[in-house]
Design a protein around this motif. Structure first.
Motif, mmCIF file in Angstrom:
data_model
loop_
_atom_site.group_PDB
_atom_site.id
_atom_site.type_symbol
_atom_site.label_atom_id
_atom_site.label_comp_id
_atom_site.label_asym_id
_atom_site.label_seq_id
_atom_site.Cartn_x
_atom_site.Cartn_y
_atom_site.Cartn_z
ATOM 1 N N GLN A 1 -46.601 -2.073 -17.969
ATOM 2 C CA GLN A 1 -45.784 -2.785 -16.981
ATOM 3 C C GLN A 1 -44.637 -1.911 -16.485
ATOM 4 N N VAL A 2 -43.959 -1.225 -17.387
ATOM 5 C CA VAL A 2 -42.851 -0.349 -16.995
ATOM 6 C C VAL A 2 -43.355 0.772 -16.089
ATOM 7 N N LEU A 3 -44.457 1.415 -16.456
ATOM 8 C CA LEU A 3 -44.992 2.516 -15.655
ATOM 9 C C LEU A 3 -45.429 2.048 -14.271
ATOM 10 N N GLU A 4 -46.044 0.884 -14.198
ATOM 11 C CA GLU A 4 -46.461 0.361 -12.899
ATOM 12 C C GLU A 4 -45.259 -0.012 -12.038
ATOM 13 N N ASN A 5 -44.217 -0.581 -12.639
ATOM 14 C CA ASN A 5 -43.002 -0.910 -11.888
ATOM 15 C C ASN A 5 -42.337 0.334 -11.316
ATOM 16 N N CYS A 6 -42.443 1.443 -12.038
ATOM 17 C CA CYS A 6 -41.846 2.710 -11.587
ATOM 18 C C CYS A 6 -42.777 3.504 -10.673
ATOM 19 N N LYS A 7 -43.989 2.991 -10.459
ATOM 20 C CA LYS A 7 -45.008 3.671 -9.668
ATOM 21 C C LYS A 7 -45.325 5.062 -10.226
ATOM 22 N N ALA A 8 -45.282 5.164 -11.544
ATOM 23 C CA ALA A 8 -45.571 6.426 -12.230
ATOM 24 C C ALA A 8 -47.078 6.622 -12.350
ATOM 25 N N ARG A 9 -47.492 7.869 -12.296
ATOM 26 C CA ARG A 9 -48.899 8.193 -12.557
ATOM 27 C C ARG A 9 -49.062 8.344 -14.063
ATOM 28 N N TYR A 10 -50.053 7.694 -14.614
ATOM 29 C CA TYR A 10 -50.241 7.751 -16.059
ATOM 30 C C TYR A 10 -51.701 7.516 -16.400
ATOM 31 N N ARG A 11 -52.042 7.858 -17.634
ATOM 32 C CA ARG A 11 -53.357 7.570 -18.197
ATOM 33 C C ARG A 11 -53.166 7.220 -19.661
ATOM 34 N N PHE A 12 -53.875 6.211 -20.124
ATOM 35 C CA PHE A 12 -53.881 5.861 -21.539
ATOM 36 C C PHE A 12 -55.112 6.481 -22.171
ATOM 37 N N HIS A 13 -54.951 7.038 -23.350
ATOM 38 C CA HIS A 13 -56.074 7.579 -24.108
ATOM 39 C C HIS A 13 -56.092 6.925 -25.476
ATOM 40 N N VAL A 14 -57.273 6.671 -25.962
ATOM 41 C CA VAL A 14 -57.416 6.020 -27.250
ATOM 42 C C VAL A 14 -57.478 7.040 -28.379
ATOM 43 N N SER A 15 -58.217 8.114 -28.174
ATOM 44 C CA SER A 15 -58.401 9.062 -29.276
ATOM 45 C C SER A 15 -57.329 10.151 -29.262
ATOM 46 N N GLU A 16 -56.957 10.570 -30.453
ATOM 47 C CA GLU A 16 -55.987 11.656 -30.620
ATOM 48 C C GLU A 16 -56.497 12.933 -29.948
ATOM 49 N N GLU A 17 -57.790 13.164 -30.046
ATOM 50 C CA GLU A 17 -58.388 14.361 -29.441
ATOM 51 C C GLU A 17 -58.214 14.361 -27.922
ATOM 52 N N GLN A 18 -58.442 13.216 -27.281
ATOM 53 C CA GLN A 18 -58.255 13.117 -25.830
ATOM 54 C C GLN A 18 -56.797 13.356 -25.443
ATOM 55 N N ILE A 19 -55.900 12.786 -26.206
ATOM 56 C CA ILE A 19 -54.465 12.938 -25.923
ATOM 57 C C ILE A 19 -54.072 14.410 -25.975
ATOM 58 N N LEU A 20 -54.442 15.077 -27.055
ATOM 59 C CA LEU A 20 -54.057 16.480 -27.218
ATOM 60 C C LEU A 20 -54.735 17.379 -26.200
ATOM 61 N N GLU A 21 -56.013 17.133 -25.924
ATOM 62 C CA GLU A 21 -56.738 17.955 -24.960
ATOM 63 C C GLU A 21 -56.119 17.865 -23.568
ATOM 64 N N GLU A 22 -55.832 16.653 -23.118
ATOM 65 C CA GLU A 22 -55.238 16.517 -21.788
ATOM 66 C C GLU A 22 -53.817 17.052 -21.747
ATOM 67 N N THR A 23 -53.056 16.862 -22.802
ATOM 68 C CA THR A 23 -51.690 17.402 -22.846
ATOM 69 C C THR A 23 -51.706 18.912 -22.709
ATOM 70 N N VAL A 24 -52.576 19.568 -23.444
ATOM 71 C CA VAL A 24 -52.683 21.030 -23.360
ATOM 72 C C VAL A 24 -53.080 21.460 -21.954
ATOM 73 N N GLN A 25 -54.050 20.772 -21.358
ATOM 74 C CA GLN A 25 -54.487 21.122 -20.004
ATOM 75 C C GLN A 25 -53.356 20.964 -18.990
ATOM 76 N N LEU A 26 -52.621 19.869 -19.092
ATOM 77 C CA LEU A 26 -51.511 19.641 -18.161
ATOM 78 C C LEU A 26 -50.421 20.698 -18.316
ATOM 79 N N LEU A 27 -50.058 21.014 -19.549
ATOM 80 C CA LEU A 27 -49.034 22.036 -19.783
ATOM 81 C C LEU A 27 -49.502 23.397 -19.297
ATOM 82 N N ALA A 28 -50.776 23.713 -19.482
ATOM 83 C CA ALA A 28 -51.319 25.009 -19.054
ATOM 84 C C ALA A 28 -51.302 25.161 -17.536
ATOM 85 N N THR A 29 -51.329 24.050 -16.816
ATOM 86 C CA THR A 29 -51.288 24.119 -15.355
ATOM 87 C C THR A 29 -49.875 23.923 -14.803
ATOM 88 N N GLY A 30 -48.872 23.958 -15.690
ATOM 89 C CA GLY A 30 -47.485 23.898 -15.245
ATOM 90 C C GLY A 30 -46.926 22.496 -15.063
#
Length: 82
Positions: free
Chosen positions: A19-48
């Motif tokens: 609800q908070v993220l939608e009210n702020c019009k923030a772009r976000y994604r929820f991930h269930v698995s720890e592996e998905q969270i870490l993989e996407e975090t690394v990819q995002l950081l690697a692209t700046g």
């Protein structure tokens, strides 16, 4: 893994966070698995990209361990100015 009870601050659950993220019009994604969270975090950081890290309850004091953090690549030239 430490239990959430070790952090005295307020915690938000998925419906409240969404609800908070939608009210702020923030772009976000929820991930269930720890592996998905870490993989996407690394990819995002690697692209700046800057990543908002929000996990568990809030922490206080000099020993806060990073449940609420903004992550940025140290190799990105503008990270210190962003």
């Amino acid at each position: 893994m430490l239990r959430q009870a070790n952090w005295p601050g307020a915690g938000l659950f998925q419906p409240g966070i969404k609800q908070v993220l939608e009210n702020c019009k923030a772009r976000y994604r929820f991930h269930v698995s720890e592996e998905q969270i870490l993989e996407e975090t690394v990819q995002l950081l690697a692209t700046g990209k800057i990543v908002g890290w929000f996990r568990g309850a809030a922490e206080f004091g000099p020993r806060a361990l990073g449940n609420r953090s903004l992550l940025a690549s140290p190799w990105r030239p503008t990270s210190k100015r962003t």
